[in-house]
Write a protein that holds these residues in place. Structure first.
Motif, PDB file in Angstrom:
ATOM      1  N   PHE A 152       0.826  -1.218   0.001  1.00 54.49           N
ATOM      2  CA  PHE A 152       0.109   0.000   0.106  1.00 54.49           C
ATOM      3  C   PHE A 152       0.673   1.368  -0.060  1.00 54.49           C
ATOM      4  CE2 PHE A 152      -2.552  -3.269   2.231  1.00 54.49           C
ATOM      5  CZ  PHE A 152      -3.353  -3.341   1.341  1.00 54.49           C
ATOM      6  N   TYR A 175      -0.670   4.211  -2.167  1.00 51.37           N
ATOM      7  CA  TYR A 175      -2.113   4.543  -1.672  1.00 51.37           C
ATOM      8  C   TYR A 175      -2.042   5.846  -0.756  1.00 51.37           C
ATOM      9  CZ  TYR A 175      -3.718  -0.245  -2.778  1.00 51.37           C
ATOM     10  OH  TYR A 175      -4.114  -1.204  -3.247  1.00 51.37           O
ATOM     11  N   THR A 176      -2.972   6.779  -0.649  1.00 48.79           N
ATOM     12  CA  THR A 176      -3.189   7.905   0.021  1.00 48.79           C
ATOM     13  C   THR A 176      -4.380   8.003   0.819  1.00 48.79           C
ATOM     14  OG1 THR A 176      -4.355   8.792  -1.959  1.00 48.79           O
ATOM     15  CG2 THR A 176      -2.161   9.222  -2.023  1.00 48.79           C
ATOM     16  N   ILE A 211      -9.197   6.053   1.874  1.00 51.89           N
ATOM     17  CA  ILE A 211      -8.421   5.828   1.350  1.00 51.89           C
ATOM     18  C   ILE A 211      -8.493   5.521  -0.219  1.00 51.89           C
ATOM     19  CG2 ILE A 211      -6.490   4.014   1.364  1.00 51.89           C
ATOM     20  CD1 ILE A 211      -6.308   5.100   3.771  1.00 51.89           C
ATOM     21  N   TRP A 212      -7.507   5.977  -0.789  1.00 51.71           N
ATOM     22  CA  TRP A 212      -7.317   6.078  -2.436  1.00 51.71           C
ATOM     23  C   TRP A 212      -6.420   5.371  -2.934  1.00 51.71           C
ATOM     24  CZ3 TRP A 212     -11.545   8.767  -4.496  1.00 51.71           C
ATOM     25  CH2 TRP A 212     -12.231   9.834  -3.502  1.00 51.71           C
ATOM     26  N   HIS A 213      -6.578   4.765  -4.094  1.00 48.33           N
ATOM     27  CA  HIS A 213      -5.721   3.953  -4.817  1.00 48.33           C
ATOM     28  C   HIS A 213      -5.953   4.248  -6.541  1.00 48.33           C
ATOM     29  CE1 HIS A 213      -3.235   0.248  -6.645  1.00 48.33           C
ATOM     30  NE2 HIS A 213      -2.313   1.319  -6.349  1.00 48.33           N
ATOM     31  N   ILE A 261      -6.684  -3.513   3.698  1.00 50.53           N
ATOM     32  CA  ILE A 261      -6.386  -2.090   3.671  1.00 50.53           C
ATOM     33  C   ILE A 261      -7.436  -1.417   4.767  1.00 50.53           C
ATOM     34  CG2 ILE A 261      -8.632  -1.764   2.037  1.00 50.53           C
ATOM     35  CD1 ILE A 261      -5.326   0.453   2.121  1.00 50.53           C
TER      36      ILE A 261
END
Length: 551
Positions: A147, A150-151, A200-202, A231
């Motif tokens: 991860f 990821y942000t 949480i973004w990807h 996640i």
């Protein structure tokens, strides 16, 4: 449940009019709500006068008065009620804001198609403070391996987060009316309450998130979702890290669920909840705006778990045996997926212990056996042959010299009554932490510098909980146990718990007693310290080779 079903159930405990058709034709929605609450055992009010209760509730709904806000009759009773839930027909935004401000959880239920606001006031809830918060040891590896790109964001996609939650959990308590109220509060925060989302973004896709609210400098999680394995755990760990790096006093996680204990959550009753709220700052904390935090940025800080601590005054309650999991066995109290240190301590303080097979992929199963097999120091019988052996024993004896090695040797022992071992990686990790915290101890037997035998257990107050024993050379472990029992008696030890019958302990005077009898003895003995330092007394007994023989 339909209104007809409600009426039938209420008729079993309350006299209804003979002309049920007329009653049915004229029953109000509010009557249905009231009757449903009674059948479910929900106490809306402290008074037991049902006539007065019904009249006040009807008046409240008819006037659409947000009583909680004004702290009138109903609102006050929400805070004082014995049960956890109170209900209202209106989804008044001010009412919901005030519930948030008081640390209560606005939720919803649907009865016969009618959406009803539920105000939940937990009898016990999970809270995490900066002192107890910890990050599970595997989070750094997860970020590094899976991860890192990821942000993490705050309040970037509140509506999208809510939609994702409803999609993931169709039976979720987020009804349309409640979502509308939450959305309005999110758009228009005041100086007391703000409604927030964590995402949480990807690759531009929302993969995990939650919604919650801030009051003062505390944050409370309401509900969330995740679309990828692991996640959700990463989000929870890093959200906690952000909260406590930025001055939040505590994190409210609502109802008690075992996975929350891995992050340092402890259970608190209402009195303790009031105490925490009284310590909050008046100025409301805020999440950053238009900020994207790469998860890899958290690796720049030390993400290693803080050493777990035990808080002796914070006992996590377990269900009674034969209640929650009666279909699995009459002695099972709880099932969890891990063994947090505070939970392990709490278990022993309630006569409960973990016993399961990791080899068979079993979850952590917590037992309270009945009958309980125990050995009282005054009943200890040392055979003459063993006493004779002790006078010229070729072994040397130590305490807490190599706890981890003793656990591993116990795990290797083959036992006639079981396949494999119940001492797997989870147990070894948990009891090693328990040892470092000062509660679990090992007793080693050495011959020519090599480990010849030993055993380990848990010592709290004047109670010793024997866990496991191993023997590599003749009479090694039994001789160490004889020295242990003499030292335990000299120090004022009250009871040795062997949990279930074993031939080994039986030959020394062990006996079965009822679970209730054991708990009565344990309740007093756990809080009574030994009269002298046990490690020193154990070495004194070993040095003198003195063992009493019970006639």
């Amino acid at each position: 449940m339909t209104v007809e079903e409600v009426l039938y159930r209420i008729s079993q405990i309350k006299e209804l009019p003979q002309d049920m058709n007329e009653y049915w034709d004229n029953i109000s929605q509010n009557d249905a709500i009231f009757l449903w609450c009674v059948t479910q055992g929900v106490e809306l009010f402290s008074p037991e006068d049902l006539e007065d209760l019904e009249e006040n509730l009807q008046q409240n709904v008819q006037t659409q008065t947000p009583s909680l806000l004004k702290m009138e009759y109903w609102g006050q009773c929400i805070l004082d009620t014995i049960s956890e839930d109170a209900y209202c027909k209106t989804f008044d935004i001010q009412l919901i804001r005030e519930a948030f401000f008081k640390g209560l959880y606005p939720m919803s239920v649907t009865i016969d198609g009618l959406q009803i606001l539920s105000i939940r006031h937990h009898n016990r809830k999970c809270l995490i403070t900066p002192e107890t918060f910890r990050i599970p040891h595997n989070i750094r590896n997860l970020i590094e391996k899976k991860f890192g790109d990821y942000t993490l964001t705050f309040n970037k996609a509140f509506s999208e987060c809510v939609d994702a939650i409803k999609t993931a959990y169709p039976e979720n308590w987020l009804c349309d009316k409640l979502v509308n109220a939450f959305t309005e509060i999110h758009k228009s925060p005041d100086g007391k309450v703000s409604m927030n989302s964590v995402e949480i973004w990807h690759d531009g896709k929302l993969v995990a998130g939650e919604i919650g609210f801030i009051t003062g400098n505390s944050y409370a999680s309401l509900t969330g979702f995740h679309t990828e394995n692991d996640i959700g755990n990463v989000q929870m760990a890093l959200l906690g890290r952000y909260l406590f790096d930025n001055g939040f006093a505590y994190w409210d996680l609502g109802m008690s669920i075992p996975y929350k204990y891995r992050y340092g959550a402890l259970d608190y009753n209402r009195q303790k909840q009031y105490f925490f709220r009284s310590m909050l700052k008046e100025e409301i904390s805020k999440f950053p705006v238009n900020t994207e935090i790469p998860l890899s940025a958290f690796l720049e800080k030390d993400l290693k778990s803080k050493p777990e601590k035990i808080y002796p005054d914070r006992i996590i309650p377990f269900p009674e045996p034969n209640t929650k999991y009666s279909y699995l066995g009459r002695q099972i109290c709880e099932i969890t997926d891990s063994i947090p240190l505070q939970l392990l301590y709490s278990a022993y303080m309630q006569g409960i212990f973990p016993w399961f097979s990791e080899e068979d992929n079993e979850p952590v199963t917590w037992y309270s056996t009945n009958p309980r097999f125990v050995l009282m120091p005054e009943d200890f019988h040392c055979p003459k042959s063993l006493k004779k052996f002790l006078k010229k024993t070729p072994y040397t004896y130590t305490m807490d010299k190599c706890f981890h090695q003793v656990l591993k040797e116990c795990a290797k022992m083959k036992r006639s009554d079981q396949n494999g071992t119940w001492i797997g990686p989870k147990m070894i990790e948990a009891y090693t932490k328990f040892h470092k915290a000062g509660f679990a101890h090992s007793f080693e037997v050495w011959h020519d510098g090599k480990l010849a035998g030993g055993f380990y257990g848990v010592l709290i107050g004047s109670v010793f909980f024997g866990e496991s024993m191993f023997t590599l050379e003749p009479d090694s472990s039994k001789s160490a146990f004889a020295f242990f029992m003499q030292a335990f008696k000299n120090c004022g030890g009250i009871i040795v718990d062997s949990q279930s019958y074993t031939d080994n302990i039986a030959r020394y005077g062990g006996k079965n007693i009822s679970r209730d009898a054991f708990l009565r003895i344990e309740k007093e003995a756990l809080y009574k310290p030994l009269s002298t330092d046990f490690k020193s007394e154990f070495q004194n007994v070993v040095s003198s080779h003195f063992i009493e023989i019970r006639k």
